[in-house]
Scaffold this active site. Sequence first.
Site, mmCIF file in Angstrom:
data_model
loop_
_atom_site.group_PDB
_atom_site.id
_atom_site.type_symbol
_atom_site.label_atom_id
_atom_site.label_comp_id
_atom_site.label_asym_id
_atom_site.label_seq_id
_atom_site.Cartn_x
_atom_site.Cartn_y
_atom_site.Cartn_z
ATOM 1 N N LYS A 120 -37.883 -34.518 127.228
ATOM 2 C CA LYS A 120 -37.242 -33.579 126.420
ATOM 3 C C LYS A 120 -36.325 -34.485 125.329
ATOM 4 O O LYS A 120 -36.257 -34.332 124.208
ATOM 5 C CB LYS A 120 -36.331 -32.670 127.399
ATOM 6 C CG LYS A 120 -35.655 -31.577 126.610
ATOM 7 C CD LYS A 120 -34.791 -30.723 127.469
ATOM 8 C CE LYS A 120 -33.532 -31.465 127.724
ATOM 9 N NZ LYS A 120 -32.572 -30.712 128.575
ATOM 10 N N ASP A 138 -36.089 -27.032 126.603
ATOM 11 C CA ASP A 138 -34.939 -26.645 127.103
ATOM 12 C C ASP A 138 -34.892 -25.540 127.913
ATOM 13 O O ASP A 138 -35.694 -24.665 127.628
ATOM 14 C CB ASP A 138 -33.439 -27.215 126.364
ATOM 15 C CG ASP A 138 -33.250 -25.940 125.317
ATOM 16 O OD1 ASP A 138 -34.205 -25.006 125.272
ATOM 17 O OD2 ASP A 138 -32.153 -26.191 124.808
#
Length: 224
Positions: A120, A138
């Site tokens: 991420k 997310d």
Amino acid sequence: MNKHKRAEFFSRLRSQNPRPTTELRYETPFELLVAVILSAQATDKSVNKVTGKLFRVANTPEALLALGEEGFREHIKSIGLFNSKARNILKTCRILVDRYQGRVPEQRQDLEALPGVGRKTANVLLNTAFGHPTIAVDTHIFRVANRTGLAPGKTPLAVEKRLLKVVPDEFKQDAHHWIILHGRYVCAARKPRCADCVVADLCDYRHKNIPPAHTHPARAVSSG
Ligand code: SF4
């Protein structure tokens, strides 16, 4: 959600906010890297508060290393998990100095090899610091993609892959920020603001939070 609805979904979010970006404050890829590592399980606002002061004192890997672990921890101690974040960031700084002349690398595998940097974070850096059309999934993106039917998937990676496949090219660079901001401010986890949502008619969510039509008391009396 079908292809036409997806295009309309992004087109409307773009009309509202033509140049979306992160709410983390940064000037350089290194500052963004530090801010993103600090932001795990912390709000962008709390991170900005810390980095605003920190980056005036130290905003390069060399300068952070010079602070030492204790000195660095003092700056970030208001942030959750600050001990492990301090250790990871300093280890990352050491690698940046030793292998990359103090610069942040632009390759995914190099980024993911840095302590404290997962897929991420690498996606955020690639997208926001280096302009690659990546999508960092997310909690907000995961929820919005599943809830709306935009790109359903059981894991963040599955959602990321699906988004990369279905988001029209013209929206790919900024999709990440449009969806995050939509999730943060409109399609919130507990109480989505469906009545104010510009994409409500495109969204597949079955439990939209739209209050029943309000009956004006005067009409209720006269009709009763
Ligand atoms: S209609 Fe509601 S659930 Fe659907 S995207 Fe908008 S806020 Fe989210």
